[in-house]
Scaffold this motif. Structure first.
Motif, mmCIF file in Angstrom:
data_model
loop_
_atom_site.group_PDB
_atom_site.id
_atom_site.type_symbol
_atom_site.label_atom_id
_atom_site.label_comp_id
_atom_site.label_asym_id
_atom_site.label_seq_id
_atom_site.Cartn_x
_atom_site.Cartn_y
_atom_site.Cartn_z
ATOM 1 N N GLN A 165 0.793 -1.223 0.000
ATOM 2 C CA GLN A 165 0.000 0.000 0.000
ATOM 3 C C GLN A 165 0.824 1.272 0.000
ATOM 4 O O GLN A 165 0.293 2.347 -0.262
ATOM 5 N N LYS A 174 -6.151 6.817 -3.361
ATOM 6 C CA LYS A 174 -6.089 5.929 -4.522
ATOM 7 C C LYS A 174 -5.670 6.702 -5.772
ATOM 8 O O LYS A 174 -4.948 6.194 -6.613
ATOM 9 N N TYR A 245 -6.881 -1.445 -7.146
ATOM 10 C CA TYR A 245 -6.253 -0.659 -6.076
ATOM 11 C C TYR A 245 -5.618 -1.554 -5.019
ATOM 12 O O TYR A 245 -4.490 -1.316 -4.568
ATOM 13 N N ASN A 246 -6.316 -2.603 -4.620
ATOM 14 C CA ASN A 246 -5.801 -3.482 -3.570
ATOM 15 C C ASN A 246 -4.594 -4.296 -4.016
ATOM 16 O O ASN A 246 -3.949 -4.936 -3.189
#
Length: 423
Positions: A165, A174, A245-246
């Motif tokens: 992240q 994001k 995104y993850n």
């Protein structure tokens, strides 16, 4: 206990900035006032105000005290969180690891300060004859810290989180916009999802596959999405963010006027483990545009190695991105460039420098109605299909013609109209 806690927080090394946030500052002010013994009446008032301010800051962020501490740790930008994204834990200096362990032990102590206990400290100090409120939200149980009694056992999980992240602003948002020479986080990016984009399946599949190459650290291409207005080119790029995104994907929007900074942006991102799409919407250039030169360097490369974690996705309504005038074409004259056709061809072939060009043809009636039907199904509209198609044709005639954008506007209007009638 209170004095010891204040000194422990003061002794933090890597994670000092946890208490730079307004919630952390309010907590420190509360600890400071609780240790004052002079002028009892005024001191009691200061303690009560400090407690109220701490509760107010938590309420303004709608977060529990425990979740605040963990959120600050996970987003903290410090020497450890930066270095561990590039090196294994075993390769870091021992002193750095010991500093992390020390800070996590202190922060676990702070985390264990329950709001009810903090309220009791204030009650005991002030001896007021009324009951203070307690800010008591249930903390999240989805985090690896919350599932471990000893946070040092979660150090490897923390490392993996930082690698996936990022830290600081990269972990907080994001999507970003490059503005005035720096990244600005976008708090509310467009929520469009891939399944909401109907039609142009080949183009969607190609862009998704290229993006998955980027995430898997295989060679990925810069992409030009070219075609008619309202066909969903920009929405398709934005939808990738929510899908991936993850997996570490981030989206950075760069306006045409800021393309001159493209080289600087790439260098800022090069060493980060996350993957970045630089998004340039509605791309076109004028004669001798500096942005043209900057983008050309990123697309073609230079003496500096290409950043493998960055690609450019650009949309345009023009196949030839640089405007060409009849006056640009070579004419016999003493003052003309000898190889002027080479210059013209360089302009016309600029779009070829993108490794992948996806063309979005104007929507015919069947494609338009297919999009309308799909969006109507997603919106769970109660009207019959034939009625929706009839209304959709009328809408296209009276408004912006047949396109994905027109279909979306029609369904949005229809939803509002039906909801208004049935209220």
């Amino acid at each position: 206990m209170l004095e010891s806690l204040y000194y422990q927080i003061s002794s933090l090394t890597l994670y000092q900035s946890v208490f730079n946030h307004e919630v952390g500052k309010a907590f420190l002010r509360l600890l400071q006032t609780l240790q004052q013994n002079n002028e009892p009446v005024s001191t009691k008032a200061l303690v009560l105000k400090a407690y109220g301010q701490w509760v107010k800051t938590l309420a303004s962020h709608n977060i529990s005290w425990q979740d605040f501490i963990i959120e600050q740790i996970l987003g903290n930008d410090n020497p450890f969180s930066r270095q561990v994204q590039k090196q294994s834990l075993q390769d870091l200096p021992l002193s750095l690891i010991e500093a992390v362990k020390y800070d996590l032990t202190v922060l676990k102590t702070v985390y264990n300060c329950q709001p009810e206990q903090i309220k009791q400290w204030v009650q005991a100090f002030t001896h007021v004859d009324f009951e203070l409120i307690t800010w008591d939200l249930n903390p999240s149980d989805q985090n690896f810290f919350n599932q471990s009694e000893n946070w040092l056992n979660s150090l490897e999980d923390l490392v993996q989180y930082y690698r996936k992240q990022g830290t600081g602003i990269i972990a907080q948002y994001k999507a970003f916009r490059w503005q005035t020479g720096k990244l600005i986080g976008i708090a509310h990016p467009d929520p469009i999802k891939l399944h909401e984009i109907i039609g142009y399946e080949f183009q969607k599949e190609s862009l998704v596959k290229n993006t998955e190459f980027l995430l898997a650290e295989y060679p990925a291409l810069h992409v030009l999405l070219y075609g008619s207005r309202g066909s969903g080119k920009s929405s398709l790029v934005k939808a990738l963010l929510h899908q991936y995104y993850n997996q570490g994907l981030r989206l950075i929007e760069v306006g045409k006027s800021d393309l001159k900074d493209l080289g600087m942006i790439v260098e800022k991102l090069r060493d980060l483990p996350q993957k970045f799409i630089i998004f340039v919407d509605d791309l076109s250039f004028e004669e001798d545009d500096e942005a043209f030169k900057a983008l050309k360097v990123v697309l073609e490369g230079s003496l500096t190695a290409k950043a493998s974690n960055v690609v450019v996705y650009a949309t345009s309504n023009r196949r030839h991105l640089i405007r060409e005038f009849f006056g640009d074409r070579p004419r016999p004259s003493d003052g003309d460039e000898i190889h002027s056709w080479d210059t013209v061809q360089e302009k016309l072939s600029f779009s070829d420098r993108f490794g992948l060009t996806l063309t979005f043809e104007p929507a015919n009636q069947e494609t338009y109605l297919e999009i309308v039907r799909g969006l109507a199904q997603q919106a769970d509209l109660s009207l019959e299909g034939e009625e929706i198609e009839y209304l959709a044709k009328q809408w296209a005639t009276r408004h912006n013609g047949r396109s994905g954008r027109t279909a979306r506007q029609f369904i949005d209007y229809l939803q509002g109209e039906l909801a208004f009638k049935n209220r």
